[in-house]
Design a protein around this motif. Sequence first.
Motif, mmCIF file in Angstrom:
data_model
loop_
_atom_site.group_PDB
_atom_site.id
_atom_site.type_symbol
_atom_site.label_atom_id
_atom_site.label_comp_id
_atom_site.label_asym_id
_atom_site.label_seq_id
_atom_site.Cartn_x
_atom_site.Cartn_y
_atom_site.Cartn_z
ATOM 1 N N SER A 199 0.858 -1.186 0.000
ATOM 2 C CA SER A 199 0.000 0.000 0.000
ATOM 3 C C SER A 199 0.891 1.232 0.000
ATOM 4 N N TYR A 200 0.349 2.321 -0.490
ATOM 5 C CA TYR A 200 1.062 3.590 -0.396
ATOM 6 C C TYR A 200 0.052 4.724 -0.390
ATOM 7 N N ALA A 201 0.432 5.775 0.295
ATOM 8 C CA ALA A 201 -0.401 6.970 0.381
ATOM 9 C C ALA A 201 0.385 8.150 -0.164
ATOM 10 N N VAL A 202 -0.309 9.034 -0.850
ATOM 11 C CA VAL A 202 0.293 10.232 -1.419
ATOM 12 C C VAL A 202 -0.609 11.413 -1.081
ATOM 13 N N GLY A 209 -10.636 -8.592 10.085
ATOM 14 C CA GLY A 209 -11.718 -8.405 11.045
ATOM 15 C C GLY A 209 -13.046 -8.359 10.321
ATOM 16 N N SER A 210 -13.799 -7.308 10.544
ATOM 17 C CA SER A 210 -15.089 -7.150 9.873
ATOM 18 C C SER A 210 -14.951 -6.482 8.508
ATOM 19 N N LEU A 211 -13.735 -6.108 8.148
ATOM 20 C CA LEU A 211 -13.497 -5.422 6.880
ATOM 21 C C LEU A 211 -12.924 -6.381 5.846
ATOM 22 N N ARG A 212 -13.055 -6.000 4.599
ATOM 23 C CA ARG A 212 -12.414 -6.727 3.506
ATOM 24 C C ARG A 212 -11.615 -5.713 2.690
ATOM 25 N N LEU A 213 -10.314 -5.949 2.613
ATOM 26 C CA LEU A 213 -9.414 -5.033 1.920
ATOM 27 C C LEU A 213 -9.159 -5.548 0.510
ATOM 28 N N ASP A 248 -6.758 -9.423 -8.971
ATOM 29 C CA ASP A 248 -7.144 -8.650 -7.796
ATOM 30 C C ASP A 248 -7.316 -9.589 -6.609
ATOM 31 N N GLN A 249 -6.922 -9.108 -5.447
ATOM 32 C CA GLN A 249 -7.000 -9.917 -4.235
ATOM 33 C C GLN A 249 -7.867 -9.200 -3.199
ATOM 34 N N GLU A 250 -8.619 -9.987 -2.444
ATOM 35 C CA GLU A 250 -9.440 -9.433 -1.372
ATOM 36 C C GLU A 250 -9.115 -10.182 -0.086
#
Length: 251
Positions: A30-33, A77-81, A71-73
Amino acid sequence: MQIVDGVPRVEAYAIDDLDDGTIALGLFGSYAVGAVRCEGARSWVLDGDAPEDDRLRLFRVYLQAGGEPRDQEIAAGSLRLRFSAQAGGEARTSNQLADVLQRSMLGEEAQLAEALAKDQGALTIVDGPLRLRSGSQRVVGYIKSIQSWYIGAREFALLEELAMGERTPLFRIPGGGEAGSRGRPDRYAWYMCLADLGPHVHPLGGIARLEAPGALDLDEAARLADQCALALPRLASSPVSDPRAPLNLPP
């Protein structure tokens, strides 16, 4: 003034089974800009009101060395990335995949800097060497970790004489055009001193290199250099709170 920066992170390495019975190395990353606007004593993160104007961007990617990545999921926890598939190019090792992740982030930084530079009333600074697709923007690259100096011994001696807020004359770094060395065009460059660290630190400890597009005329590049010399020293970090001081800019 607006400062563009990004941060990458390797979330996990993976091994994927390919259809032909072989395996391929993978990387979840991951990366943030984003960008920070500084005006006087105030600074804030730029974040547009509309999705298409968003200045703070987060990307999750799955890189794969060979084969056709999908694509990967991933459940968290309760989330899916969701990690968007991205080919690893010629990468064949985990370290090379991490380099691809880094380059992807740098490309997004350049795009954001180009978009922000349309505001001609603000000085736009991007962390690291310039990687602009167009060379005419008023964007300055800010290099903290200097690997190549590009100057001779006589010019190098001048660096230790710089006081806080002073800069060297401009010089030119040839890039050979868009298809040249590292795919970058010519740049103007100069060194400046952000802070006087005292006798217990090497004189080069407060020196940064800055770059401006080589397509600018010399007078415009010099004006950008002068603006940086006035603006950046007040943003220098303190060694009390930052081990990378003074070159790491707090905003």
